[in-house]
Enzyme design. Sequence first.
Site, short mmCIF file in Angstrom:
data_model
loop_
_atom_site.label_atom_id
_atom_site.label_comp_id
_atom_site.label_asym_id
_atom_site.label_seq_id
_atom_site.Cartn_x
_atom_site.Cartn_y
_atom_site.Cartn_z
N CYS A 159 0.86 -1.18 0.00
CA CYS A 159 0.00 0.00 0.00
C CYS A 159 0.90 1.23 0.00
O CYS A 159 2.12 1.14 0.17
CB CYS A 159 -0.87 0.00 1.25
N HIS A 212 5.22 -4.96 8.93
CA HIS A 212 5.21 -6.33 9.43
C HIS A 212 5.50 -7.33 8.32
O HIS A 212 4.61 -8.05 7.85
CB HIS A 212 3.86 -6.63 10.10
N HIS A 271 3.32 2.00 11.72
CA HIS A 271 2.13 1.73 12.54
C HIS A 271 1.77 2.88 13.46
O HIS A 271 0.67 2.90 14.02
CB HIS A 271 2.36 0.47 13.38
N HIS A 320 -1.44 -4.69 19.48
CA HIS A 320 -0.96 -4.33 18.14
C HIS A 320 -0.29 -2.96 18.20
O HIS A 320 -0.76 -2.06 18.90
CB HIS A 320 -2.11 -4.32 17.13
N GLU A 370 -0.11 -0.48 16.19
CA GLU A 370 -0.93 0.68 15.81
C GLU A 370 -1.86 1.07 16.96
O GLU A 370 -2.05 2.26 17.25
CB GLU A 370 -1.76 0.36 14.55
N SER A 416 1.26 -9.87 10.55
CA SER A 416 0.62 -8.77 9.83
C SER A 416 -0.88 -8.85 10.00
O SER A 416 -1.52 -9.83 9.60
CB SER A 416 0.99 -8.85 8.34
N SER A 417 -1.45 -7.81 10.58
CA SER A 417 -2.89 -7.80 10.85
C SER A 417 -3.69 -7.86 9.55
O SER A 417 -4.63 -8.64 9.41
CB SER A 417 -3.25 -6.53 11.64
N SER A 433 1.83 -5.32 3.27
CA SER A 433 3.27 -5.22 3.60
C SER A 433 4.10 -6.28 2.89
O SER A 433 5.26 -6.50 3.24
CB SER A 433 3.45 -5.32 5.11
S1 SF4 Z 1 -2.40 -0.70 5.55
FE1 SF4 Z 1 -1.56 0.68 7.12
S2 SF4 Z 1 0.23 1.59 6.14
FE2 SF4 Z 1 -1.04 0.76 4.50
S3 SF4 Z 1 -2.35 2.48 3.81
FE3 SF4 Z 1 -3.47 1.27 5.34
S4 SF4 Z 1 -3.04 2.38 7.25
FE4 SF4 Z 1 -1.48 3.02 5.80
#
Ligand code: SF4
Length: 312
Positions: free
Chosen positions: A12, A41, A74, A124, A126, A218-219, A262
């Site tokens: 992302c 992550h 995060h 977590h 975040e 990774s969530s 990620s």
């Molecule tokens: S997954 Fe996390 S790092 Fe990626 S755009 Fe969404 S909030 Fe931002």
Amino acid sequence: MEVFLATPRGFCAGVVRAIDVVDLALEKYGPPVYVKHEIVHNPYVVETLEAKGSITVQDVDEIPPNSVVVFSAHGSPPEDFKKAKERGLKVIDATCPLVTKVHNEARKYAKEGQKILLVGHPGHQEVMGTMGQASMELVDEREEINLPDWDPSTPVAVLTQTTLSVMDTARAVEEIRERFPNARIKNDICYATTNRQVAVKQLAAKSDLVLVIGAQQSSNCSRLRDVAEANGVPAFLINGANDLDGLPLDGVQRIGIISGASTPELLVEQVVKALKPEKVTTISSAAEDITFVLPREFRNTSSDRVRDQTMI
Ligand code: SF4
């Protein structure tokens, strides 16, 4: 065997930005550059950056005074910024702008005198960063919803972790709304999480089995596996091609593949190659062209920087 590849998948905009920040910090300041918490992550990403000279730590106290540190995508609580200042650290904040937005909302609602509920997962990174911004209560949408014993007329604001299951969160929010009818609800689940969950649903409809490529911690990757399973197909979260051994793939004709926000594309390519499918079909559900600006100190140095998703 046919492989169905979901699009969008992989990095992302927040992850691209965070990795760029570590790379640019290494270029500008030279190694070592400390990174508080895994920058994102994914172990492959972390190890690749460590090979270039970054050092990952879990706590600001582990960083030698006067060093350079990047705070992970995060988000971090204000306490960490305070500790860094006391140690004379140069902090470069790689918090995803969409997480920073949640921090700003939390502080705003607290200032307005609203009670805050955060829907998210205890422990977590975040959630720890967001909970440090203001006083709030945490609601885990995966469990039975336990709400604080506040009067139903209490002014309540609801925030969410950015990487939750869209469906489970909607259920939790509904329960919160029933208890606190005037609650102000903010859906902070980000575009990347939402798009990948839509994509994995479409993938599940086409596939006999779904592979989510990404890290166990990774969530957003874990939620993709959950969504695939909720849509009726067996789903496995694997780091990459080395984890294919032992999976029940014998005789499976249609394998769906997606990766979390990620996960580098290289790991997906390696899995597809190892499966040796007769055919690969892409299933597209949304186009993504979002990018985030870099922290101010790197903006001029990187205007022509375009990250190749196959590398990190
Ligand atoms: S997954 Fe996390 S790092 Fe990626 S755009 Fe969404 S909030 Fe931002």
